[in-house]
Design an enzyme around this catalytic site. Structure first.
Site, PDB file in Angstrom:
ATOM      1  CD  GLU A 111     -29.603  -0.288 -16.384  1.00  0.00           C
ATOM      2  OE1 GLU A 111     -29.263   0.659 -17.118  1.00  0.00           O
ATOM      3  OE2 GLU A 111     -30.059  -1.364 -16.810  1.00  0.00           O
ATOM      4  CB  SER A 389     -76.155  -5.204 -44.185  1.00  0.00           C
ATOM      5  OG  SER A 389     -76.835  -6.436 -44.204  1.00  0.00           O
TER       6      SER A 389
END
Length: 706
Positions: A111, A389
């Site tokens: 970083e 169904s």
């Protein structure tokens, strides 16, 4: 005399009229000393701009940096009340001496490797960023920011990729460096960085991915976490193991290049295995985990906001969440003993979603049983299964009503074979009764009647009806088995609930959605107030008659009768996918669905296993069934609902009322007549004819049955 002087003199001896345009321009430029004025103006503007930025930087309370870093994205419910937070920035805070040295080195190497040498900005980093700015046509492409600048951006600035923001970041970083020591800045950065999966801070990240405190992180583990900072939702062992492993090895080699470790140390770490732990980190702010997961997914996929920004930028996200419904559903899912089990004792999975039938707003959802994983698999929104169904009212019976059939029409209930492949559907109980009224065929979920009706109406016509309900299907689904839910791709519980809003909303289907509006921490509206996405699935008359029919599902004799809560009527449909493993019929099923709605909500519950096997299926010998589970959920939800009654009676009750009236009338006629025989139609024939006329008048459809 030199040639340049001779040319200058010749130029001066020219008259104004003899000069070219360029010569006139050059003469005026020199005469008015424009170069000096431009330099002076640029310096003045730079001075004023710099002064403005310095004043702005000094006016910022950098002493509140830690507090500003912990501003979180908040979630609001349908009434505008705060329901929780997407993240908990107030994770376990540890001092720098509680973070292992390898972790500190790994982070600095990736970083900000000159962190302890620069005053808050890195000249070399700025140089690289400037080159990138020029090469990319004036677009900020990242890079150049120090750890201090990143803290400043997260705490005080937006994430806009503009030069003005970079300038502000620069001057604020100088102020922060004056106020805090380097160790304090690094400590804040480590404790407020996001590491993916909803985890903030190095201590919680270490526990999440490695099950140990940050002080014990070894070099290979430290490299994993340092690598995750750049892409928390990608470079972590849970979401993408291979990407995290590659990133770890790259970080280790970078540490060698930056002279933080030796090549031998890096090689040992590279050859060290990487665990894939996903330990739970409790957060009271992430109150409704599956709902919040779905909010994140919608913000990312629909509105293009990254996970990192959602976690860091302090958004206010307004949703359709109803905390009453959500709490009541989660209350059931928090009780494992209420769920069915497989023959080997494993607990089944389940998912429930509740929609507002008028808008499609998702009011509650739970996407799984057992331990929740941040942004894990949400079965309510991401799982596709065959609907069984539960699809019959959508493709078969809606099409039938649209083509002149009515609730009291007679359908065959008998085993037949269809097509060249002799497709022969059976009822779930293998029982038939010859003829059956349409509403009764729905209530008892007769497979034989549904397939007969699809064959009569045409597969293309019935499947086309699904378009209006938002149910996906493919060319492979254009066959009679689709009458029973045999879809190749399947549907999600959210899609099923959305489809059924059409019946509860006068034929208009509302697509399910979570987010209504998003506002950033400065009050700017990022996502405007969302309007429901709706389309007309069928007519109001058909929707009303279908509701009348679907009320029979939860009437006595219907497949859902035993789970209807006391004191309220539900309409809807159940569905069961029968199970056959290795061509052997088993005593159970693979999927079970319950869809129920009232004027207040549409609820869909699915139960099954992620992978159905000979040992993992819904076993009929389970102490608790999925049917009973759905009953518990419905009881809880109804208890906090407005309990608005239907203004439509069930087809069964209407039929029974007419039959009672006809029998009374027939009895009276027999008393008044001594004739032995009558040429009039029989009682049942008159009941059916009268019922058909009644439904024609009641629901405004006077077409004759196909």
């Amino acid at each position: 005399m030199t040639q340049e002087k001779r040319q200058a003199r010749k130029f001066e001896e020219k008259s104004w009229e003899e000069m070219t345009f360029f010569e006139k321009f050059k003469h005026q430029w020199k005469q008015w000393h424009l170069t000096r004025w431009i330099i002076l103006t640029v310096l003045a503007v730079t001075f004023v701009f710099e002064g403005y930025l310095i004043v702005r930087a000094k006016s910022v309370d950098v002493g509140s940096l830690q507090e500003q870093l912990q501003i979180t994205t908040e979630i609001y419910d349908k009434d505008g009340e705060q329901a929780g937070e997407l993240s908990d920035d107030n994770g376990t805070y540890v001092t720098l001496d509680k973070v292992s040295e390898p972790m500190q080195k790994a982070l600095l190497s990736t970083e900000d490797r000159r962190f302890y040498d620069h005053p808050g900005f890195d000249i070399m980093g700025i140089g690289r960023a400037s080159v990138g700015y020029i090469l990319n046509g004036g677009q900020i492409v990242g890079g150049g920011s120090t750890i201090t600048q990143q803290l400043v951006k997260n705490a005080f600035l937006t994430s806009d990729q503009t030069l003005l923001r970079k300038f502000k970041e620069f001057f604020l970083a100088l102020e922060v460096e004056k106020y805090y020591s380097k160790d304090q800045i690094l400590e804040m950065y480590l404790n407020n960085s996001y590491f993916g999966n909803g985890v903030y801070g190095i201590e919680d990240a270490s526990q999440k991915y490695f099950g140990k405190p940050a002080s014990d992180l070894e070099l290979s583990e430290a490299a994993v976490l340092a690598g995750a900072v750049k892409g928390p939702s990608v470079y972590n062992p849970v979401d993408d193991y291979d990407a995290a492993l590659d990133r770890r090895n790259m970080v280790l080699q970078l540490m060698v290049d930056n002279q933080f470790i030796s090549q031998d140390e890096a090689n040992v770490a590279i050859n060290t295995g990487m665990p894939q732990e996903n330990n739970p980190i409790e957060s009271d702010s992430y109150r409704y985990p599956y709902y919040f997961d779905a909010v994140i997914e919608e913000a990312i996929n629909k509105f293009g906001i990254s996970e990192e920004d959602l976690m860091n930028k302090g958004y206010r996200i307004y949703t359709n969440l109803d905390p009453n419904y959500q709490s009541k559903v989660q209350e059931v899912y928090d009780q494992p003993d209420l769920f069915p089990t497989a023959p080997n004792g494993d607990t089944a999975q389940s998912a429930t979603v509740i929609l507002n039938p008028k808008t499609g707003g998702v009011m509650a959802t739970v996407g799984g049983t057992g331990e929740h994983s941040f942004r894990g698999f949400n079965r309510a929104t991401q799982m596709h299964r065959q609907p069984a169904s539960a699809i019959k009212p959508l493709n078969v019976y809606t099409t039938a009503l649209e083509n002149g059939y009515h609730a009291d029409d007679v359908l065959p209930d008998e085993v037949k074979s269809y097509g060249s492949d002799d497709y022969t559907p059976q009822n779930a109980d293998y029982q038939t009764q010859g003829d059956i009224l349409l509403w009764d065929a729905v209530a008892k979920s007769k497979n034989t009647s549904a397939v007969w009706l699809m064959n009569k109406l045409g597969v293309d016509k019935t499947m086309k009806t699904l378009d209006g309900f938002g149910i996906p299907y493919t060319d492979d689904d254009m066959n009679l088995s689709s009458a029973l839910g045999g879809l190749s791709k399947g549907v999600t519980p959210l899609q099923m609930a959305s489809a059924y809003t059409a019946f509860a909303n006068e034929g208009v289907r509302s697509e399910g959605f979570f987010i209504t509006k998003i506002v950033d921490q400065d009050g700017n509206v990022v996502v405007d107030e969302q309007q429901p996405k709706q389309d007309e699935a069928t007519s109001k008359a058909v929707a009303d008659e279908m509701t009348s029919i679907l009320l029979t599902t939860y009437d006595e004799g219907g497949t859902g009768a035993t789970i209807e809560p006391d004191g309220i009527e539900l309409a809807g449909k159940t569905g069961t996918v029968e199970l056959s493993v290795d061509d052997a019929q088993t005593d159970g099923s693979s999927d079970q669905w319950q869809v129920a709605y009232t004027p207040d909500f549409v609820l869909t519950t699915w139960t099954g296993f992620d992978e159905t096997t000979a040992d993992h299926y819904l076993w009929t010998g389970s102490p608790t069934t999925s049917h009973e589970l759905a009953g518990y959920i419905m009881d809880n939800v109804v208890s906090v609902s407005p309990q608005t009654p239907f203004d439509i009676e069930s087809a069964k009750k209407l039929y029974e009322e007419r039959r009672s009236q006809s029998e009374a009338s027939e009895s009276q006629s027999n008393d008044d007549s001594n004739s032995d025989e009558s040429s009039e139609p029989g009682v049942i024939d008159r009941i059916i004819d009268g019922g058909r006329d009644f439904f024609n008048q009641l629901f405004g459809n006077n077409d004759e049955a196909a």
